[in-house]
Design a protein around this motif. Structure first.
Motif, mmCIF file in Angstrom:
data_model
loop_
_atom_site.group_PDB
_atom_site.id
_atom_site.type_symbol
_atom_site.label_atom_id
_atom_site.label_comp_id
_atom_site.label_asym_id
_atom_site.label_seq_id
_atom_site.Cartn_x
_atom_site.Cartn_y
_atom_site.Cartn_z
ATOM 1 N N ARG A 177 -4.871 0.225 6.962
ATOM 2 C CA ARG A 177 -3.651 -0.579 7.048
ATOM 3 C C ARG A 177 -3.969 -1.987 6.547
ATOM 4 N NH1 ARG A 177 -1.776 2.621 11.989
ATOM 5 N NH2 ARG A 177 0.164 3.535 11.217
ATOM 6 N N ASP B 106 4.858 -4.055 17.210
ATOM 7 C CA ASP B 106 5.445 -3.081 16.286
ATOM 8 C C ASP B 106 6.689 -2.510 16.944
ATOM 9 O OD1 ASP B 106 2.998 -3.124 14.634
ATOM 10 O OD2 ASP B 106 2.135 -2.072 16.350
ATOM 11 N N GLU C 84 3.534 0.756 2.955
ATOM 12 C CA GLU C 84 3.462 -0.422 3.805
ATOM 13 C C GLU C 84 3.576 -1.677 2.965
ATOM 14 O OE1 GLU C 84 -0.308 -0.831 5.786
ATOM 15 O OE2 GLU C 84 0.359 -2.531 6.988
ATOM 16 N N SER D 252 2.875 7.524 3.152
ATOM 17 C CA SER D 252 2.982 6.325 3.964
ATOM 18 C C SER D 252 3.063 5.134 3.030
ATOM 19 C CB SER D 252 1.754 6.224 4.868
ATOM 20 O OG SER D 252 1.668 4.932 5.426
ATOM 21 N N TYR E 245 -3.047 -5.303 7.300
ATOM 22 C CA TYR E 245 -3.289 -6.576 7.976
ATOM 23 C C TYR E 245 -4.771 -6.847 8.246
ATOM 24 C CZ TYR E 245 -2.801 -10.509 11.145
ATOM 25 O OH TYR E 245 -2.924 -11.739 11.733
ATOM 26 N N GLU F 78 6.342 -0.622 7.696
ATOM 27 C CA GLU F 78 5.665 0.606 7.300
ATOM 28 C C GLU F 78 6.604 1.784 7.506
ATOM 29 O OE1 GLU F 78 1.551 1.275 8.576
ATOM 30 O OE2 GLU F 78 2.180 3.248 9.258
ATOM 31 N N ASN G 19 6.634 6.083 7.183
ATOM 32 C CA ASN G 19 5.833 7.288 6.974
ATOM 33 C C ASN G 19 6.751 8.500 6.999
ATOM 34 O OD1 ASN G 19 3.371 5.710 7.324
ATOM 35 N ND2 ASN G 19 3.944 5.701 9.491
ATOM 36 N N ARG H 157 0.847 -1.186 0.000
ATOM 37 C CA ARG H 157 0.000 0.000 0.000
ATOM 38 C C ARG H 157 0.886 1.240 0.000
ATOM 39 N NH1 ARG H 157 -0.695 3.416 3.919
ATOM 40 N NH2 ARG H 157 0.115 1.993 5.515
#
Lengths: 223, 732
Positions: B710, B624, B565, B563, B712, B580, B582, B549
Motif C-alpha cells: 500500500r 479508514d 489506490e 485493487s 502510504y 482504495e 478493490n 497504484r
C-alpha cells in the motif's frame, strides 16, 4: 603483496576453506593488511599477524587500532583526504577520520559513532607542546532515534614526560601528554597522546569516542 | 546544544532554519549545563525501570504500584504459579500512560469438560494505567488502573495506587482495589457516599461478553486495601514484599488453589539490561516464577550503526576526478562506474542525468531504513566520480519506481563542511529537500536488474483459537519479482510448509455473516506447495502531490481480483488522504495445482477513504471509512507510536454496522501490532522489519483484503519529511 605471502598469511590465520582464501586474497591485494582482519567478527586479532616479514612489505601509511572494550585490534589503511582530515578504513570498512596531528574527529561503523567533534582546543594545546591548560571539547553523537546529542567537556591538558614507546615497527621517542575531560554532569574520560618528537604528530594515542564505543588505542605503525 | 538535538525533528521551514543558524551558533557557546554524555540507556532512563509483577506491568509481586516504566519500554513477560500461566506484553505508550495485553491459561479450569479434551481455560485481558500525579520530592506518584476492562472480566479490577521512592533503594506502595483487587477483607465501597450504585458490582453477564467494555462495573462493589515494599538490595537484585487484596476466590472455589495468606514475597533479578527474572513465594503456600524481556525503542539491543562506513568525500583539487565525458561511450562508462559504486552501498541507480554543472540521479534505496543515510551516501559517491565543474547534486529517492523526494546539495558545501563540528547542522540548513521536480517515470531509465529473487523462511501464525492458542505453519518461501522498467512489477510468491500444527483445530466457523475471513484456517491447513500471491502491479504519479497504484491478480492467500489506490500527500503537510477500491473474488482454499478452479463466483467490491495524520512526537493515526468484505460498512481506526528509528507499536479497531452479536467472539475486529526494524535489532543497515500482529480469531465483520505495498508506508519512508527527519544519519 604476492600470492605466496597471502597464502602464508592465511595459513597462519588457519583459514582453510577456498571461500575464505578467495575473500582474503582479494581483500589483501586491494588493501594490504587492512583486509586480513576483515573476514568477519571471528577473524583474528591483527596484532597476531604483524610479523616482521609482513611489516617489511607494507610501505604505505597504516594504523593499528585496538578497541579497548573488546581488546580487539584491526589495521587501518588510508583511503581519502579532505585536508587536514584523513579517513582510514579497516577490512570491515569501519572508518576513522583523523586530523593531520592525530585526533579522531569522526568514526563510522563502530556502533554509537562519533558524528562530529570539536577538538580545536585540544589540537592547539598539543601543538604548543602540551603546556598545562584547560580546553573545551565537544562530541556529537546520535541518540536511539538519530537525533543529535552534543556534549561539551572541560578538558585539562597536562604534560607528563618524555617517553620511549615500542611499537611493532620500532621504538619511538615521544612526549606523553594527558587530557582529562569531564562534562557538566561529571561524566569523565581520559585521553593520552604520545607526540612523536621527530614528526610532531601523534605516534600513539588513547582516545575516547562515546559511552558505548569506549576508548580506542591508535598506533601509527607507518607514516 | 538542545537546539541541534531537536533540529532534525523540527518542521520549521528551511529559511527560518537559516536565519536561526547564526543565533544557533551563539547559543552553542557555551553549551547549557544540561548536555551530558550519556549512554543511550541513561538517556532513556532505563536505570529507573520499576520491577514488574506477575502480570507483567509495574508493581510488586501480584499488586500494582504507581510507577511507570521508561517511555517506550516494551516488555514481554511469562509467569507461572499454581497452574496459572500468564503471558503478557506491557507497553509504555506515553510517559504517563501504559497498556498491557495478557493471555492467561488456567490449567484444569474445566476439569469435567472432556468433550474436546480441553480442560484449560484461556483468557485474554487488556489493562490501561494512567499516572495522575508524577512523583515529587515529597509527593508520591499516583496512578489509576483498569485491569481486564474489555474482556470476559474474569480478572477485572480497578485500583488507585500511590508509590513513593524513599532513600536507600526502598519504595513503598499503598492502594485501594476494586473488583478482584477488592476481594480480601473488602469493605463497603467508599464511593457509595456519591451514589448507592457503587455498593454492588454487577456480576458477569451471561452469554458471550468477550471484547465488550464492562464500563458499568468499573469501581463498583467492595473495596480493599493493598500495599507493599520493594528494596533494591544490589543494582541487580530487588526484594519484594506485599499484602495482597486478591483472595483468588474463584480459583479456590474451583479447587485450583487452596486458601492462603495475603502475604507474598519475592525477588526480582536483572540478568542483563533486557532480561529480568522473578521468583516468588505466594499466599504462604505457592511458588511462582516470572521471566521478562524488556526493550526500549531508544536503546537498540545491540550497537546501532555497525557495518561499512561511508565512502570519504573526494575534494576537487586534492584528488583526480574523471573529465566531463565527451562521447556517449564515455558517458556510459561514467554511469556504469557510478552504478557499481552505488551498488556496493545497496543503492540502485534508476536514472542519471548529467549536465555541464549539475547532476540528477534517481536512487532506489534497498538497505537503509533512514532516508537521509541513502541520500548522504549517494552524495559521497557523486563527489568521487563527477567531473569537477559539476557543482549541483540533485538526489531523488524512489519507491517502486515512484520518485518521492529530491534533495539538492551544493558540492562545495559538502567539501567544506564534511568535518566541520557543525557538519550536520550546516548540511541540513543548506540542503533543499522537497518533492521531485520531475514526477514522471525515470526517463531515460536505467534497466534495473529485472529479475529479483529471494528465498527465506516464513512463519504464519494465528493466535487464540480456543482449542489451541497458537496455530502456525512454517517453511520456505520464495519470492520472485520481474521489473521490466521502474514501477511495473510482476511478482509471485511460493510457500512450502515444512512444520505445521494447523490441523490441531477442528473449529468450524459459526459465523452468520458471509464467511469472508472466519474460515481462514482452511487456507493454511494443506502442507502442499501454495501460491500466496501472484500479481501485476503498476505504480505511477498522476500529480506532484499524488501517488497511484493498480494491482491485479491473486492479491493474497484468500482473495483474487484488482485493487486500485490513490494517495494525496502534500509535501510538508501532516495530513494525507487516500482512496482504495478493490474488486475481488474469494479464492478457494487449495494448492498451487488447484489454480484452475481457483475462485468462487461471488464478486465483492470493497473500498475505503483513508485519512492519515502524522502527529509530532512520534504518533501516527489512520482512519479508514468504507465498505468491508462481508458487505458491512464502517470504519477502522489505527493509532500507533512511531519512533524515528522505525520501531512501531500500535493498535487498531474496526466498527461496522455488523452487530456485536452477529460478529461473534470478540464483538468487533481489533488487535495490536509491533514492528521492530531489522536495523534496530541487529544494528546493521536493513529496510526489513519483524512484525507481530496480535488479534483475536479472525471473524467476518470488518474484514479487508490484504494488498501488498500500500502506498502510504512506502511514501512516508522516503519523502521530503522522511529525509528531513532522518538527517542525523546523513553523515553515516
Amino acid at each position: 603483496m604476492t600470492m605466496t605471502s597471502c597464502k602464508d598469511l592465511l595459513r597462519r590465520v588457519g583459514l582453510v576453506t577456498l571461500l575464505a582464501l578467495a575473500a582474503g586474497c582479494t581483500a589483501i591485494q586491494s588493501n594490504p593488511l587492512a583486509g586480513v582482519p576483515g573476514l568477519g567478527p571471528r577473524a583474528v586479532d591483527a596484532r597476531t599477524l604483524l610479523t616482521p616479514q609482513i611489516l617489511a612489505q607494507v610501505n604505505r601509511p597504516y594504523l593499528l587500532v585496538i578497541r579497548d572494550k573488546t581488546d580487539f585490534a584491526t589495521t587501518f589503511a588510508f583511503e581519502g583526504e579532505n585536508p587536514p582530515v584523513r579517513t582510514w578504513f579497516d577490512g570491515n570498512r569501519t572508518s576513522l577520520s583523523i586530523s593531520r596531528l592525530g585526533l579522531i574527529v569522526r568514526t563510522a561503523g563502530l556502533g554509537r559513532d562519533l558524528m562530529t567533534a570539536d577538538v580545536a582546543g585540544t589540537e592547539a594545546a598539543l601543538r604548543r607542546g602540551g603546556e598545562a591548560t584547560t580546553v573545551r571539547r565537544v562530541h556529537r553523537l546520535l541518540d536511539g532515534n538519530d537525533n543529535v546529542v552534543a556534549t561539551a567537556y572541560a578538558c585539562q591538558i597536562e604534560p607528563i614526560d618524555p617517553t620511549a614507546i615500542t611499537l611493532p615497527t620500532g621504538t619511538f621517542q615521544t612526549f606523553l601528554i594527558e587530557e582529562s575531560c569531564a562534562d557538566a554532569a561529571g561524566h569523565s574520560f581520559q585521553n593520552s597522546y604520545w607526540v612523536d618528537l621527530k614528526t610532531g604528530s601523534l605516534r600513539q594515542s588513547r582516545q575516547w569516542i562515546s559511552p558505548e564505543v569506549g576508548t580506542l588505542t591508535l598506533q601509527v605503525l607507518h607514516d | 546544544m538542545l537546539q541541534s538535538r531537536h533540529a532534525f525533528r523540527s518542521r520549521v521551514s528551511r529559511p527560518v532554519m537559516r536565519r536561526a543558524a547564526a543565533a544557533l551558533a551563539l547559543l552553542c557557546w557555551p553549551l547549557p549545563p544540561t548536555a551530558t554524555a550519556q549512554s543511550l540507556a541513561e538517556l532513556a532512563g532505563l536505570a529507573n525501570r520499576p520491577t514488574l509483577t506477575f502480570s507483567g506491568s509495574p508493581g510488586i509481586v501480584d499488586m500494582p504500584s504507581a510507577f511507570m516504566s521508561p517511555d517506550g519500554d516494551l516488555s514481554f513477560s511469562a509467569s507461572y504459579f499454581a497452574g496459572i500461566t500468564r503471558t503478557s506484553i506491557n507497553f509504555q505508550i506515553a510517559p504517563r500512560l501504559s497498556g498491557s495485553f495478557r493471555y492467561t491459561a488456567f490449567d484444569n479450569y474445566f476439569p469435567n469438560r472432556d468433550s474436546n479434551g480441553v480442560t484449560t481455560y484461556y483468557d485474554r485481558s487488556f489493562d490501561l494505567r494512567y499516572q495522575i500525579l508524577t512523583e515529587g520530592r515529597i509527593r508520591p506518584a499516583l496512578t489509576v488502573g483498569l485491569i481486564d476492562f474489555a474482556g470476559t472480566g474474569r480478572l477485572s479490577s480497578e485500583y488507585l495506587v500511590a508509590s513513593k521512592t524513599l532513600g536507600a533503594g526502598v519504595t513503598v506502595t499503598g492502594g485501594l482495589g476494586f473488583g478482584r483487587l477488592g476481594t480480601r477483607n473488602g469493605f463497603e465501597n467508599p464511593l457509595t457516599g456519591l451514589d448507592d450504585r457503587f455498593a454492588t458490582r454487577p456480576g458477569n453477564v451471561a452469554g458471550d461478553r468477550t471484547g465488550r467494555a464492562n464500563f458499568n462495573s468499573l469501581f463498583r462493589g467492595d473495596a480493599a486495601l493493598f500495599g507493599g515494599v520493594t528494596w533494591q538490595a544490589t543494582p541487580k537484585l530487588t526484594l519484594l514484599a506485599e499484602y495482597s487484596s486478591d483472595d483468588y476466590a474463584d480459583e479456590v472455589r474451583r479447587g485450583l488453589l487452596d486458601d492462603g495468606t495475603p502475604y507474598n514475597f519475592g525477588a526480582s533479578y536483572k540478568v542483563t539490561p533486557t532480561l529480568d527474572l522473578g521468583a516468588y513465594a505466594l499466599r504462604g503456600q505457592d511458588f511462582g516464577v516470572r521471566l521478562s524481556y524488556t526493550i526500549n525503542p531508544a536503546v537498540p539491543p545491540r550497537d546501532n550503526g555497525i557495518g561499512p562506513g561511508p565512502a570519504p568525500i573526494r575534494v576537487r583539487g586534492a584528488a583526480a576526478l574523471p573529465a566531463f565525458p565527451q562521447t556517449p561511450d564515455a558517458g556510459a562508462a561514467l554511469q556504469s562506474q557510478l552504478q557499481a559504486d552505488l551498488a556496493a552501498d545497496g543503492l540502485v541507480l534508476e536514472a542519471f542525468d548529467l549536465t555541464a554543472t549539475a547532476v540528477r540521479v534517481r536512487i532506489r534505496n534497498t538497505d537503509y531504513n533512514r532516508a537521509a543515510q541513502a541520500v548522504g551516501r549517494t552524495a559521497r559517491h557523486l563527489t568521487r566520480l563527477m567531473p569537477a565543474p559539476v557543482e549541483t547534486f540533485v538526489i531523488e529517492l524512489s519507491e517502486r519506481g515512484l520518485p518521492t523526494s529530491a534533495t539538492t546539495l551544493r558540492r562545495s558545501l559538502l567539501e567544506a563542511a564534511e568535518f566541520d563540528p557543525f557538519a550536520l547542522e550546516r548540511t541540513y540548513q543548506a540542503a533543499r529537500v522537497g518533492g521531485p521536480a520531475d514526477i514522471g517515470p525515470a526517463s531515460p531509465f536505467i534497466q534495473p536488474s529485472p529479475l529479483g529473487f529471494d528465498i527465506s523462511g516464513y512463519f504464519n501464525r494465528s493466535f487464540f483459537d480456543p482449542r489451541k492458542p497458537l496455530l502456525f505453519d512454517a517453511g520456505v518461501a520464495v519470492d520472485v519479482a520481474y521489473e521490466p522498467r521502474p514501477g511495473i512489477i510482476a511478482s509471485f510468491g511460493l510457500q512450502q510448509p515444512l512444520v505445521s500444527n494447523r490441523d490441531a483445530t477442528d473449529r468450524v466457523s459459526n459465523s452468520v455473516l458471509p464467511k469472508v475471513r472466519s474460515e481462514t484456517d482452511n487456507y493454511y491447513q494443506s502442507k502442499d506447495l501454495r501460491l500466496p500471491y501472484a500479481t501485476l502491479a503498476y505504480y505511477f504519479r498522476p500529480g506532484s502531490t499524488t501517488y497511484g497504484r493498480v494491482t491485479a491478480g491473486l492479491l493474497e492467500q484468500a482473495y483474487a481480483g484488482a485493487s486500485a489506490e490513490l494517495l494525496w500527500k502534500p509535501d510538508g503537510s501532516r495530513l494525507a488522504y487516500g482512496v482504495e477500491v478493490n474488486a475481488v473474488r474469494q479464492r478457494q482454499p487449495g494448492t498451487l495445482a488447484d489454480l484452475g478452479t481457483g475462485v468462487y463466483d461471488t464478486q465483492t467490491v470493497t473500498g475505503h477513504v483513508s485519512a492519515y495524520y502524522d502527529f509530532s512526537g512520534d504518533w501516527l493515526a489512520q482512519l479508514d471509512v468504507g465498505r468491508y468484505l462481508a458487505g458491512d460498512n464502517g470504519a477502522t481506526l489505527t493509532l500507533s507510536r512511531d519512533f524515528d528509528n522505525g520501531v512501531q507499536v500500535g493498535a487498531f479497531a474496526t466498527l461496522t454496522d455488523t452487530s456485536f452479536d452477529d460478529f461473534g467472539e470478540g464483538a468487533f475486529d481489533k488487535g495490536i501490532f509491533i514492528s521492530l526494524p531489522t536495523s534496530y535489532l541487529t544494528g546493521r543497515p536493513s529496510r526489513g522489519a519483524r512484525n507481530l500482529v496480535i488479534r483475536p480469531v479472525l471473524r467476518d465483520g470488518g474484514a479487508r483484503v490484504f494488498v501488498r505495498d500500500r502506498l502510504y508506508p512506502l511514501v512516508r519512508d522516503s519523502d521530503a519529511q522522511a529525509v528531513n527527519d532522518s538527517w542525523g544519519r546523513f553523515l553515516r
